[in-house]
Each structure stands twice: as C-alpha cells, then as structure tokens.
Design a protein around this motif. Sequence first.
Motif, PDB file in Angstrom:
ATOM      1  N   GLY A 128       0.801  -1.216   0.000  1.00 38.23           N
ATOM      2  CA  GLY A 128       0.000   0.000   0.000  1.00 38.23           C
ATOM      3  C   GLY A 128       0.836   1.268   0.000  1.00 38.23           C
ATOM      4  N   LEU A 129       2.008   1.196   0.609  1.00 44.31           N
ATOM      5  CA  LEU A 129       2.872   2.374   0.681  1.00 44.31           C
ATOM      6  C   LEU A 129       3.745   2.552  -0.555  1.00 44.31           C
ATOM      7  N   ILE A 130       4.121   1.449  -1.215  1.00 45.99           N
ATOM      8  CA  ILE A 130       5.113   1.587  -2.290  1.00 45.99           C
ATOM      9  C   ILE A 130       4.593   1.267  -3.690  1.00 45.99           C
ATOM     10  N   PHE A 131       3.487   0.516  -3.826  1.00 49.50           N
ATOM     11  CA  PHE A 131       3.077   0.093  -5.165  1.00 49.50           C
ATOM     12  C   PHE A 131       2.623   1.264  -6.035  1.00 49.50           C
ATOM     13  N   ALA A 132       1.773   2.138  -5.498  1.00 46.60           N
ATOM     14  CA  ALA A 132       1.306   3.272  -6.307  1.00 46.60           C
ATOM     15  C   ALA A 132       2.456   4.205  -6.688  1.00 46.60           C
ATOM     16  N   PRO A 133       3.348   4.587  -5.747  1.00 43.19           N
ATOM     17  CA  PRO A 133       4.500   5.401  -6.164  1.00 43.19           C
ATOM     18  C   PRO A 133       5.389   4.706  -7.195  1.00 43.19           C
ATOM     19  N   LEU A 134       5.604   3.387  -7.039  1.00 43.48           N
ATOM     20  CA  LEU A 134       6.396   2.654  -8.032  1.00 43.48           C
ATOM     21  C   LEU A 134       5.712   2.667  -9.395  1.00 43.48           C
ATOM     22  N   ALA A 135       4.393   2.455  -9.390  1.00 41.93           N
ATOM     23  CA  ALA A 135       3.653   2.446 -10.655  1.00 41.93           C
ATOM     24  C   ALA A 135       3.688   3.814 -11.323  1.00 41.93           C
ATOM     25  N   LEU A 136       3.622   4.871 -10.530  1.00 42.54           N
ATOM     26  CA  LEU A 136       3.703   6.223 -11.094  1.00 42.54           C
ATOM     27  C   LEU A 136       5.086   6.499 -11.675  1.00 42.54           C
ATOM     28  N   ALA A 137       6.118   5.966 -11.014  1.00 44.08           N
ATOM     29  CA  ALA A 137       7.493   6.236 -11.446  1.00 44.08           C
ATOM     30  C   ALA A 137       7.940   5.344 -12.599  1.00 44.08           C
ATOM     31  N   LEU A 138       7.577   4.044 -12.551  1.00 42.74           N
ATOM     32  CA  LEU A 138       8.113   3.076 -13.507  1.00 42.74           C
ATOM     33  C   LEU A 138       7.058   2.455 -14.417  1.00 42.74           C
ATOM     34  N   GLY A 139       5.784   2.605 -14.060  1.00 45.35           N
ATOM     35  CA  GLY A 139       4.723   1.881 -14.754  1.00 45.35           C
ATOM     36  C   GLY A 139       4.347   0.643 -13.961  1.00 45.35           C
TER      37      GLY A 139
END
Length: 406
Positions: free
Chosen positions: A152-163
């Motif tokens: 919950g803390l890292i998946f959305a930021p990762l998806a925004l940054a890398l897809g």
Amino acid sequence: MARSRWYPFILVGLLFGFWGLVGVNRLGIQFLFPFIVKDFRLNLTQVSLLVSGTSATWAISSWLSGWLSDRYGRRNVLVPGALFACVMTMAQGLAGSFLALFVVRDLVGIGDGVGWPNGQSTLAEEVPPDRRALVAGIFTSGYPLFGSVIAGLIFAPLALALGWRWVFPIAGVFFLVVVLLLWLVMREPPRKERPERLDWRHAFGLVRDRRVLLLMLIQSGALGWLQVGVVVQVLFLQRVLHASPVLAGRVVAISTIGAIAGTLLLPALSDYVGRKPTIVVGALLSAVLLGVYVIGQFPIGIATALLTANAFFEAAIIPLGSATYVVELVGEEHRATTMGGVNLVGVVIGTFLLPLLAGTVGDHFGLPNAYLIAVVCVAIAGLLALALPETAPRVLSRRAGATATA
C-alpha cells in the motif's frame, strides 16, 4: 540446517516472509487497479475476475497440496509450489491484455495455494501446543503486512514512477530470495502419524464432520470480507471518498496495521478467553464498524479509524478458524488435508464467487452496495462460530479443574 534451538524461530521468520509475499500477489494488486483499469479499460466485473480467477486455482491447489503433503511431506510440496508462484509473480508484468493478465494470475494461484495448509501444518508440528495460536497469528500477519501495508505504501508510487508492469518483477525478486532461503533451511517436520496411502474417500469425506463444515463456512465469510475488500476498497476510497491513488494506498496500509495487531494479539488472547468467544465477538464488532464506514462515508480521518478498527477485530477469524481450530480438532495424520479442504471451500465461496457478486453489484447498484456484501460476510462468520466447540487447552483445563473442584 540441523535443528538447533534457533531453528523454529528462523522457520517462522521465513514462512512469515513467504506468506507475506503471497499476500502481495493477492492483496497488492488492488493498489495497481487504478492503473490497470485505465490501461485495459476494465469495468468492475472484469476487476473482480482478476481476483476470482486466482482464487479458483488457489482453492484447488490448497486442497490438493495439503492432501499430498500429508503423505509425501510438507517440504516436498511447499518449496516447489513457492518457486512456481515466484516465477508467475514476475510474469504478471508481461501481460499485454486483460485476458493475458487473467491467465497468468490463475497460474499464480496454483503456486500461492500451497502456502496455507503446508505452512500452518509445518509450524503446528514444530512448535509446542501452547504456542500454536500465537505462531499461527504471526504466520498469518505476514499476509496483510506485505500485501497491504508495504504494498500500500510503495506500489502506487512505483507504478507512477516506472509503470505498473515493473512492480511485479520487482516483487518477484524478493519472493525468489525468500524461496531460496526456505529451500536451504527448511527440513521436513517430525510427525508421529502419516497416512500409508492417499485415500480420496477421506479427502472428500471432510464435510461429514459438522465441525469441519462449520469451519469451511466461517472461512468463506472471513475470506469474503477480505477479497470483496480487495475488489472495491481502493476504488471506493477514490470514487466515493475522493482520495488519490497514493492516499488510498496509505489509508489501506494504516488500516492493515490494525489487522496485523489483531492477528498477533487476538489469537494469543484466545488462549486465555477461548477460541469461540474471540471469533464471535471479533466478527460481530468488525461487521458493525465496517457497516458504519460504508454507510457513513465520513471524512478520510474518521473513515481510516473505522476501517482500522474493523480490520483489527476481524483479524482473529482466519488464523483461529482455519488453522488453530483444525489443529485442535483433527489428528496430525490428516491435518494438512483438512486445512486444505477448509481453505478450498472458503476460497471458492469467499474469494471466487463473492468477489464476482460484488463486481456485478458494483456495476449495477454502486460501490457502497457492493461493499456491504463484506459486512454480511463477516457477520455470518461470527454467528456461525456460536455453534463451534471450545478447544483452547488452557480454557478446557480450567473448566476441568472447576468441574473437579465442584
């Protein structure tokens, strides 16, 4: 590794990590749904299929792997299944369409399904009886910790940054490390009883035991609460409470800390107050709190508090109902088969059929009405637990002592 006094602690840690990464597969995808829905132009029914499809193969794998491990050994089933799950986790990032992602997630379920019956049975056979509920809770807590808090803390930021496609192979690398350590460290647990041959009649005959049938239905309610939430929770936060994908992930992560606390504290409490009252009270309180959350549609602070309290009280049901109760009711000869059977029915109803129902209801009647299905699920689980016998050793010993004194 020879069995030293540290071996049970190391084993608990590794199985905790493995079950946590299974949680990433099952729960973590909800944080990527806003991106996947946009990319593949999905409706809520299709979203629910990405949850339910994995559940169908998980259910079959859970039952068959438990049945096989009772005869051929926990390690021989758990480690290959975990490795297959690891490979399929990475493969999700290669999916170029809804259908491709649906198929790969079905394959993920085959590997993930070995975790519950074999992990819990292994721990039950490696730790003293008076610590079983606590250890079952620790193992179970890995699922929400990794699947909802960390993801919950890292998946959305990762998806925004890398897809969003890169998130799965990154998770798969961590999965691979844990699986390799399990392969190096885990030894076959000692057992006094083991079936001489595989007997299909016993595997299908579990439902003749009324207590096991009740546990199957309770597991269905608990998993229905969980997986209906996976389908609608983040989308409810976005579309109804107007949270961003990152904020929605944080809210779910915070609420899951409540679930982890409940998973650790409530099973341990049940050693003293009893398994049955812990499940009944926890489930009914969870239903009330979730109902208030869905109907009230409060500001994000109040909503987060309600969601967290709901998750805390619900957290007793799965480790007690589908692990500790099974260990205390069923002999070790057929322990994993029974756990797999309880999980099979629970997964088919709770994580296959009910999420599909929630997706259909959400498309036609709105997200809040779909979410209320989770309220009904956890309430029914609590009411069904009233019919269970008490099995906590300390409670039974205390009752026996009181009877002898009288």
